[in-house]
Design an enzyme around this catalytic site. Sequence first.
Site, short mmCIF file in Angstrom:
data_model
loop_
_atom_site.label_atom_id
_atom_site.label_comp_id
_atom_site.label_asym_id
_atom_site.label_seq_id
_atom_site.Cartn_x
_atom_site.Cartn_y
_atom_site.Cartn_z
CE LYS A 291 -1.96 1.56 4.04
NZ LYS A 291 -1.62 2.97 4.24
CG ASN A 292 2.33 2.67 3.60
OD1 ASN A 292 1.14 2.89 3.36
ND2 ASN A 292 2.81 2.54 4.82
NE ARG B 46 -0.36 12.21 7.08
CZ ARG B 46 -0.09 13.35 7.69
NH1 ARG B 46 -1.05 14.03 8.24
NH2 ARG B 46 1.13 13.78 7.75
CB CYS C 3 -5.45 5.65 10.82
SG CYS C 3 -5.72 4.15 9.87
NE ARG D 278 -1.04 9.87 10.20
CZ ARG D 278 -1.19 8.74 9.50
NH1 ARG D 278 -2.33 8.11 9.53
NH2 ARG D 278 -0.22 8.28 8.76
N PRO D 279 -0.03 16.25 11.60
CG PRO D 279 1.57 17.56 12.68
CD PRO D 279 0.87 16.23 12.75
CB ILE D 280 0.63 18.37 6.21
CG1 ILE D 280 -0.30 19.58 6.16
CG2 ILE D 280 -0.19 17.09 6.15
CD1 ILE D 280 -1.02 19.75 4.82
CG ASP D 281 4.36 20.58 11.07
OD1 ASP D 281 4.03 19.40 10.81
OD2 ASP D 281 4.98 20.89 12.10
CG ASP E 242 2.08 1.40 9.59
OD1 ASP E 242 1.61 2.27 10.34
OD2 ASP E 242 2.33 1.60 8.38
NE ARG F 15 -7.57 3.72 5.18
CZ ARG F 15 -6.71 4.12 6.11
NH1 ARG F 15 -7.07 4.11 7.37
NH2 ARG F 15 -5.51 4.53 5.79
C1 UD1 Z 1 3.59 6.89 6.67
C2 UD1 Z 1 2.82 5.62 6.37
C3 UD1 Z 1 2.15 5.10 7.62
C4 UD1 Z 1 3.16 4.96 8.75
C5 UD1 Z 1 3.96 6.24 8.95
C6 UD1 Z 1 5.09 6.10 9.94
C7 UD1 Z 1 2.17 5.91 4.05
C8 UD1 Z 1 1.09 6.11 3.08
N1 UD1 Z 1 1.84 5.90 5.37
O1 UD1 Z 1 2.63 7.85 7.10
O2 UD1 Z 1 1.58 3.83 7.31
O3 UD1 Z 1 2.48 4.67 9.96
O4 UD1 Z 1 4.55 6.65 7.69
O5 UD1 Z 1 5.94 5.08 9.58
O6 UD1 Z 1 3.31 5.72 3.69
N2 UD1 Z 1 4.67 14.57 11.29
C9 UD1 Z 1 4.57 15.89 11.63
N3 UD1 Z 1 4.44 16.81 10.61
C10 UD1 Z 1 4.41 16.45 9.30
C11 UD1 Z 1 4.51 15.08 8.96
C12 UD1 Z 1 4.66 14.16 9.98
O7 UD1 Z 1 4.60 16.26 12.81
O8 UD1 Z 1 4.28 17.32 8.44
C13 UD1 Z 1 4.82 13.56 12.36
C14 UD1 Z 1 3.61 12.64 12.42
O9 UD1 Z 1 2.57 13.19 13.19
C15 UD1 Z 1 4.21 11.40 13.04
C16 UD1 Z 1 5.63 11.37 12.47
O10 UD1 Z 1 5.90 12.70 12.04
O11 UD1 Z 1 4.28 11.53 14.42
C17 UD1 Z 1 5.84 10.41 11.31
O12 UD1 Z 1 4.87 10.67 10.33
P1 UD1 Z 1 5.12 10.35 8.78
O13 UD1 Z 1 6.37 9.58 8.61
O14 UD1 Z 1 4.98 11.62 8.03
O15 UD1 Z 1 3.88 9.43 8.46
P2 UD1 Z 1 3.01 9.40 7.15
O16 UD1 Z 1 3.86 9.73 5.98
O17 UD1 Z 1 1.76 10.11 7.37
#
Ligand code: UD1
Length: 422
Positions: free
Chosen positions: A22-23, A92, A116, A121-124, A305, A396
């Site tokens: 998936k990822n 996400r 989920c 899960r911010p996108i900053d 995961d 999913r």
């Molecule tokens: C991806 C995976 C998900 C997995 C996660 C961590 C996909 C589609 N999903 O999710 O299955 O659980 O990696 O291995 O590949 N964070 C921030 N700001 C940001 C981005 C992330 O604070 O802009 C934090 C998140 O809240 C979290 C950590 O960084 O605590 C890791 O998140 P991230 O690696 O970005 O996870 P995803 O890419 O969403």
Amino acid sequence: MTIYEMEGGRRLEGELSAQGAKNAALPLLSAALLSREVSVLEHCPDIDDVNVQAQILETLGCRVTREGERLTIDAAGAEGFEVPRALMGRMRSSVMVLGALLGRHGRGVIHSPGGCAIGARPIDFHLKAFSDMGVRIDWQQDELTATLDAARDSDVALPFPSVGATENVLLLAAAIPCVTVLRGAAREPEIVDLAHMLCEMGAAVEGAGGDVITVRGTKELHGVQHRALSDRIAAATDLCAAAITGGSLTLCDVNTRHMGSALELLRHAGCAVLSTQDTVWLSAPKRLSGFGVVRTMPYPGFPTDLQAPFLALAAAAQSGSVFIESMFENRFHHVEQLRKMGADIEVQNRVALVRGTNLTGARVQTADLRGGAALMLAGLAAQGVTTVCDAGHIARGYERLAQRWNSLGAAIRVSTGEDLPT
Ligand code: UD1
């Protein structure tokens, strides 16, 4: 609502082949948007997240067709640059389309992403990285418009190795005629897979799999045929299914070197695990031992995961385990449901103390994808009938999970719930 009604206590035994990841498939689909040609993605699992991502591409103007595990994406007419709110909200990784939209059109409009409910899960990190690459960001309520006026060479540093932010940077960097250096990158195998596809498309990506990645992009990316990696998380979940039932499993078409931390823990719990490059053979004792202390970490550490699936195994083990969830602040929703099955688990902030015990069947409710898998695993081991009520989480990420496990000897009936008493 999908209902999985399962009779526990059966030993699982047999052979399975891993589904596509998936990822990996999700960012690969975004990458297909970067060319104006046809790309063919093999080994794309038929799961809801991948199908939603394909729908997003269609709303942007791509033609997407599925034949079994093969997705063909004709991106010639992909002139759209706005991802509809309804689709953004469904998962996400829809945010990962933004890098591709910026790469292709120099602009993109998205809304707050879904996914989920496992933390803030911010996108900053994504937005800061884009802004370091010269992208202007404008938030209006929950609508975000990103614009790249002039591409430039850039040096970008992530404060944490975020998988999604790393992928977003790679997608944009591959499509602009500049050099981008990304520091503090995530090292997950799915990122390496994306980098391979971007190279096949015509970009030069060096260092993926390490924490510094250099991308020399080009506007002339072309369509490719690419096979997605096997899903190391789904594969480990299958191994857990054999392990929790004292069973044995031969799992083919996996990249075993991507599964080191999971295989090590299964061994720690008493399983015999042998592996070649692409096959794992597992034989479990009648009852697993505890795992000791397990801490989730970015790759190559133990993946967040797999925390829920392994926690289910720990709940049914003969000795204790401690889980420290260091990636997401709210990823223990499954604990309350496991307790309904008799599990002895105490949670303090990000730490779960698990005393192994005998589980009994109960009616439980999934709250997220991997937590759903954990409840299914617990149901395999529990005495009596477990009814897992699932509002679409499991599909999913897992392709026909019940059928797979039934082929090994499980007794799982899938229904829409209308024929069962509440
Ligand atoms: C991806 C995976 C998900 C997995 C996660 C961590 C996909 C589609 N999903 O999710 O299955 O659980 O990696 O291995 O590949 N964070 C921030 N700001 C940001 C981005 C992330 O604070 O802009 C934090 C998140 O809240 C979290 C950590 O960084 O605590 C890791 O998140 P991230 O690696 O970005 O996870 P995803 O890419 O969403």
